[in-house]
Design a protein around this motif. Sequence first.
Motif, PDB file in Angstrom:
ATOM      1  N   SER A   3       0.795  -1.253   0.026  1.00 25.01           N
ATOM      2  CA  SER A   3      -0.182  -0.008   0.133  1.00 25.01           C
ATOM      3  C   SER A   3       0.889   1.338   0.141  1.00 25.01           C
ATOM      4  CB  SER A   3      -0.946  -0.088   1.421  1.00 25.01           C
ATOM      5  OG  SER A   3      -1.847   1.279   1.103  1.00 25.01           O
ATOM      6  N   GLY A   8      -0.620   7.725   7.775  1.00 28.06           N
ATOM      7  CA  GLY A   8      -0.872   7.144   8.914  1.00 28.06           C
ATOM      8  C   GLY A   8      -0.172   7.815  10.125  1.00 28.06           C
ATOM      9  N   TYR A 116      -8.141  11.133  15.392  1.00 21.98           N
ATOM     10  CA  TYR A 116      -7.756   9.969  14.791  1.00 21.98           C
ATOM     11  C   TYR A 116      -7.653   8.743  15.300  1.00 21.98           C
ATOM     12  CZ  TYR A 116      -6.808  14.015  11.267  1.00 21.98           C
ATOM     13  OH  TYR A 116      -6.727  14.986  10.679  1.00 21.98           O
ATOM     14  N   GLN A 118      -7.730   5.807  14.504  1.00 20.60           N
ATOM     15  CA  GLN A 118      -6.912   4.717  13.887  1.00 20.60           C
ATOM     16  C   GLN A 118      -5.200   5.061  14.337  1.00 20.60           C
ATOM     17  OE1 GLN A 118      -8.341   7.468  12.515  1.00 20.60           O
ATOM     18  NE2 GLN A 118      -7.465   8.006  10.457  1.00 20.60           N
ATOM     19  N   ARG A 190      -2.046  -3.541   8.784  1.00 21.89           N
ATOM     20  CA  ARG A 190      -3.699  -3.510   9.173  1.00 21.89           C
ATOM     21  C   ARG A 190      -4.608  -3.709   7.792  1.00 21.89           C
ATOM     22  NH1 ARG A 190      -4.178   1.224  13.711  1.00 21.89           N
ATOM     23  NH2 ARG A 190      -3.444   0.224  15.504  1.00 21.89           N
ATOM     24  N   ARG A 191      -5.673  -4.177   8.220  1.00 23.46           N
ATOM     25  CA  ARG A 191      -6.403  -4.533   7.028  1.00 23.46           C
ATOM     26  C   ARG A 191      -7.103  -3.006   6.762  1.00 23.46           C
ATOM     27  NH1 ARG A 191     -11.540  -3.782   6.668  1.00 23.46           N
ATOM     28  NH2 ARG A 191     -11.626  -3.383   8.795  1.00 23.46           N
ATOM     29  N   SER A 192      -7.322  -2.208   7.250  1.00 28.92           N
ATOM     30  CA  SER A 192      -7.846  -0.900   6.950  1.00 28.92           C
ATOM     31  C   SER A 192      -6.832  -0.361   6.163  1.00 28.92           C
ATOM     32  CB  SER A 192      -7.937   0.064   8.140  1.00 28.92           C
ATOM     33  OG  SER A 192      -6.793   0.340   9.044  1.00 28.92           O
ATOM     34  N   ARG A 193      -5.462  -0.380   6.451  1.00 23.00           N
ATOM     35  CA  ARG A 193      -4.239  -0.056   5.486  1.00 23.00           C
ATOM     36  C   ARG A 193      -4.296  -0.743   4.023  1.00 23.00           C
ATOM     37  NH1 ARG A 193      -0.263   3.771   7.179  1.00 23.00           N
ATOM     38  NH2 ARG A 193       0.763   3.394   5.271  1.00 23.00           N
ATOM     39  N   GLU A 195      -6.509  -2.736   2.601  1.00 23.49           N
ATOM     40  CA  GLU A 195      -7.822  -3.094   1.873  1.00 23.49           C
ATOM     41  C   GLU A 195      -7.658  -2.617   0.296  1.00 23.49           C
ATOM     42  OE1 GLU A 195     -12.419  -2.473   2.061  1.00 23.49           O
ATOM     43  OE2 GLU A 195     -11.391  -1.897   3.834  1.00 23.49           O
ATOM     44  N   ARG A 199      -7.904  -5.461  -2.467  1.00 22.43           N
ATOM     45  CA  ARG A 199      -9.106  -5.295  -3.570  1.00 22.43           C
ATOM     46  C   ARG A 199      -8.401  -5.438  -4.687  1.00 22.43           C
ATOM     47  NH1 ARG A 199     -13.938  -4.972  -1.437  1.00 22.43           N
ATOM     48  NH2 ARG A 199     -14.222  -4.335   0.670  1.00 22.43           N
TER      49      ARG A 199
END
Length: 214
Positions: A3, A8, A116, A118, A190-193, A195, A199
């Motif tokens: 990514s 972040g 924030y 996250q 992390r999954r959020s980063r 994703e 995809r």
Amino acid sequence: MSSDAGAGLVVVSGASGAGKSSLLQRLLAATPRLRFSVSHATRAARPGEQDGVQYHFVDRARFEQLVREQAFLEWAEVHGDLKGTSLAELERAQAEGLDLLLDLDVQGAEQVRRRYPQAVTIFVLPPSFAELERRLRGRGQDREEVIRRRLRNARDEMRRFAEYDFVVVNDDLERCAGDLVALVRAARLRRSRMEPVARQVLATFETQGEEIQS
């Protein structure tokens, strides 16, 4: 494939004398795409410090003007001085696709968490009270009353370690720095980063997978 999403936030806190500066230097040297956020501060520069490197040194009137202009991501009064992180630091990191490393006191870290959630937060503990006192006195930079105030504040600050995601004990500088590097690497996975990357991978299965089924 990785990514490229930046901005972040990595927040590191700890009592004065816990060794954060040395740890963060090693973390930055070992971690690509991580920028140190240079805070504004009203305290005087210490020997060897340069404006715009360790801090943006400003007087109290200028700092209070920036507060009124809502120019800070966070700010607080620490040991009698005002310190704050400019929103411009975050915006610049976002524009350049970099993560931002913040060295904050517990008040500033709390403000960042609210804005924030996250953000990755890490608390650095000294091995003991005696070792923290030895480090503070070993600097040879502060008056006795300043050292005593920092030691009193350290106790209150360290009681808030449970508010942080991770806690490290700086009893061995190199090992502790390695722990910080590992935490930042893990946070980037992390999954959020990840994703967007996941995809992209999934999209190849959806297009090429149709050929296999036909």
